[in-house]
Design a protein around this motif. Structure first.
Motif, PDB file in Angstrom:
ATOM      1  N   MET A 157      -3.854   7.791  -5.931  1.00 33.29           N
ATOM      2  CA  MET A 157      -4.056   8.025  -7.357  1.00 33.29           C
ATOM      3  C   MET A 157      -2.944   8.923  -7.920  1.00 33.29           C
TER       4      MET A 157
ATOM      5  N   LEU B  23     -11.582  -0.271  -6.376  1.00 34.14           N
ATOM      6  CA  LEU B  23     -12.664  -0.360  -7.359  1.00 34.14           C
ATOM      7  C   LEU B  23     -14.006  -0.113  -6.693  1.00 34.14           C
TER       8      LEU B  23
ATOM      9  N   TRP C 235     -16.298  12.567  -8.457  1.00 34.38           N
ATOM     10  CA  TRP C 235     -16.379  11.602  -7.370  1.00 34.38           C
ATOM     11  C   TRP C 235     -15.030  11.304  -6.718  1.00 34.38           C
ATOM     12  N   ALA C 236     -13.944  11.338  -7.471  1.00 32.82           N
ATOM     13  CA  ALA C 236     -12.662  10.873  -6.932  1.00 32.82           C
ATOM     14  C   ALA C 236     -12.028  11.869  -5.974  1.00 32.82           C
TER      15      ALA C 236
ATOM     16  N   GLN D  33     -14.518   1.726  -4.041  1.00 34.55           N
ATOM     17  CA  GLN D  33     -14.631   3.158  -3.735  1.00 34.55           C
ATOM     18  C   GLN D  33     -15.033   3.960  -4.972  1.00 34.55           C
ATOM     19  N   HIS D  34     -14.451   3.644  -6.108  1.00 33.47           N
ATOM     20  CA  HIS D  34     -14.822   4.338  -7.339  1.00 33.47           C
ATOM     21  C   HIS D  34     -16.304   4.126  -7.654  1.00 33.47           C
TER      22      HIS D  34
ATOM     23  N   TRP E  77     -18.590   6.006  -5.028  1.00 36.94           N
ATOM     24  CA  TRP E  77     -18.634   7.470  -5.098  1.00 36.94           C
ATOM     25  C   TRP E  77     -19.099   7.980  -6.454  1.00 36.94           C
ATOM     26  N   ILE E  78     -19.031   7.145  -7.503  1.00 32.73           N
ATOM     27  CA  ILE E  78     -19.626   7.549  -8.780  1.00 32.73           C
ATOM     28  C   ILE E  78     -21.118   7.805  -8.593  1.00 32.73           C
TER      29      ILE E  78
ATOM     30  N   MET F 132     -11.101  10.493  -2.761  1.00 31.29           N
ATOM     31  CA  MET F 132     -10.062   9.465  -2.755  1.00 31.29           C
ATOM     32  C   MET F 132      -8.666  10.035  -2.960  1.00 31.29           C
TER      33      MET F 132
END
Length: 539
Positions: free
Chosen positions: A311, A245, A302-303, A247-248, A251-252, A306
């Motif tokens: 994911m 969470l 953004w992801a 990281q999300h 990077w958002i 990751m």
């Protein structure tokens, strides 16, 4: 009769207003831009020194000048200083403040007091970031990303560092709000959206990112602070939290932040290319719209940071596709710049050299970004020196060279003096050569598997690290030459006319340096910003 402020250059004191306080409490957008510029360049010097020390440590395997803990603190400080104190505010806060009102025929920004308050917030954040090095449990050692759960558990002074980033975020938000309002409300009556200089378009797109994305960063670092203070377990898996969470959330913001860094530099290049090709910019509308497209599409990718986090395949497919989409508006700009140069009456001056350096280095960074946007190749090179090289080609080769181009292009306008062109040209060769010598070997050792953020490495990577370290010395020589060439003429007389380059935007109709008060009466006529018919170069 004109008021004194309409004739006195903004660098000179007005009657009864002199000394340091006339600067740090000024509401003149030009002086505030200069305050940002000096602070930003100071932070850049600090970041460069730290970077050179890191390269000295990496010149050979094993310990050379520092241990692992000191190295961790060094690369954390290098990242925080360069990202939050140099690259993000670099062009918008400094040159945006100085030039935005001048380019749209406005007297000042919409909220002058809020503008100086933004600088005070920047200064406060910078002071707290530096203070975090010498207080608490020692310098932060998490890297500039403050990844959890390590940033929650380390005993180093992360708390003060994230408070500094929180305050710096507010400075960025207020600057973006000020620029959006200024562009909407204070344009000269004759300045339609189709007559805005492309640098203004780039600031407009950037300001929306600052306004909409930066609050996410503020919330994220505030949560890290609360986690360290109260231990509520939002990101801690031992307490039922989720580190992904974080990281999300991080990077958002932080991927759109890349475009806060790069889009203004693209605006600078869009001003320089037509001025030195003596041609109207090719595809004005396409370049303007592509700035907005980058701001929008860049907020959706953004992801791709990751892909190795586990994911779903569907999410990987979507974010990989969007990453390739965001490359399209950037490519539009590059092709239009090249088309503008085609069959132009080009004359090579230092600003154009730095703009061409930007195009070359940014293109390498952009193309290697597609390697990272493709999940198959990203998994191979994730968290290796390939990522370090790509990031620096985009940010330093892009934003850094864009800032250098802006400095050489607008230096005569701001100071009324011309720098030594020979030294500027020599610095360009040193900078481009040293930059590629420093960062290109990182692509190769990254493909070989050299992980990033390590202070030690296997002997198989030593050749690449030695070449990179030698390149850092060449790069520093170029920086010293460039700043020496810019600074040595500052004590001389002001001999530059209003328009030494023969450019066509409104700021070049003012004296050099511009006066304290500008455009109290909006200009009666606003020509196309890239129409060079009848525009002559002043001596």
């Amino acid at each position: 009769m004109p008021s004194p402020g309409e004739t006195v250059p903004f660098l000179d004191p007005l009657p009864g207003r002199s000394g340091l306080t006339s600067w740090i409490f000024s509401t003149d957008h030009k002086r505030i831009g200069m305050l940002y510029l000096w602070c930003i360049l100071t932070m850049f010097a600090v970041g460069v020194v730290i970077g050179v020390l890191m390269r000295l440590e990496l010149i050979a395997p094993g310990r050379t000048i520092m241990g692992a803990q000191a190295y961790n603190a060094m690369f954390t400080l290098h990242g925080v200083v360069m990202v939050f104190l140099f690259v993000i505010p670099g062009i918008p806060a400094a040159f945006g403040n100085i030039l935005l009102p001048l380019q749209i025929g406005a007297e000042d920004v919409s909220f002058p007091r809020l503008n100086i308050f933004s600088w005070w917030l920047y200064l406060t954040g910078a002071a707290l970031a530096v203070t975090s090095l010498f207080t608490g449990g020692g310098p932060p050692d998490t890297g500039w990303t403050f990844y959890v759960p390590f940033s929650e558990r380390t005993t180093t002074n992360v708390s003060l560092a994230v408070v500094a980033v929180f305050i710096l975020g507010f400075s960025s938000i207020l600057t973006g709000l000020n620029f959006i309002t200024t562009i909407h409300r204070l344009r000269a009556p004759q300045m339609s959206w189709g007559k805005l200089p492309l640098f203004v378009w780039s600031l407009y797109a950037t300001a929306w990112i600052q306004l909409l994305a930066t609050p996410v960063l503020g919330v994220t670092v505030a949560l890290v602070f609360i986690e360290r203070l109260l231990g509520i377990g939002l990101f801690d898996p031992a307490k039922g939290g989720d580190p992904l969470l974080y990281q999300h959330l991080f990077w958002i913001y932080s991927h759109p932040a890349v475009y806060i860094m790069i889009v203004p530099a693209m605006g600078v290049v869009s001003e320089i290319i037509p001025a030195f090709a003596r041609k109207s910019i090719f595809g004005y509308k396409a370049i303007a719209v592509s700035s907005l497209a980058i701001a929008f599409a860049g907020s959706l990718v953004w992801a791709h940071h990751m892909f190795t986090s586990g994911m779903s395949d569907t999410a990987v497919l979507v974010f990989s596709f969007l990453t390739f989409v965001v490359a399209i508006p950037s490519a539009i700009k590059v092709f239009n710049w090249v088309a503008t140069l085609y069959k132009g009456s080009i004359y090579l001056e230092p600003p154009l050299l730095f703009a061409l350096g930007f195009i070359f280095l940014f293109s390498i960074g952009g193309l290697t970004g597609l390697v990272l946007g493709s999940a198959g190749t990203d998994i191979h090179v994730h968290d290796t020196y390939f990522v370090v090289a790509h990031f620096h080609y985009v940010i330093f080769g892009g934003t850094g060279f864009g800032l250098f181009a802006a400095m050489h292009f607008w230096f005569p306008k701001i100071f009324g003096r011309m720098y030594d062109r020979k030294l500027a040209n020599a610095s360009w060769y040193l900078l481009v050569g040293g930059f590629n010598m420093l960062y290109f070997p990182m692509f190769l050792i990254g493909l070989m598997g050299m992980p990033r953020r390590y202070y030690d490495y296997l002997p198989m990577y030593q050749t690449g690290h030695m070449i990179s370290t030698a390149g850092s010395w060449v790069l520093v020589a170029g920086l010293v030459t460039m700043f020496w060439g810019l600074s040595k003429c500052l004590r001389g007389p002001r001999t530059v006319g209003a328009n030494p380059w023969g450019a066509a935007t409104l700021e070049w109709t003012l004296s050099s340096p511009p006066p304290h008060l500008t455009f109290l009466d909006p200009p009666d006529e606003v020509p196309s910003p890239y129409s060079y018919a009848g525009v002559k170069r002043d001596a």
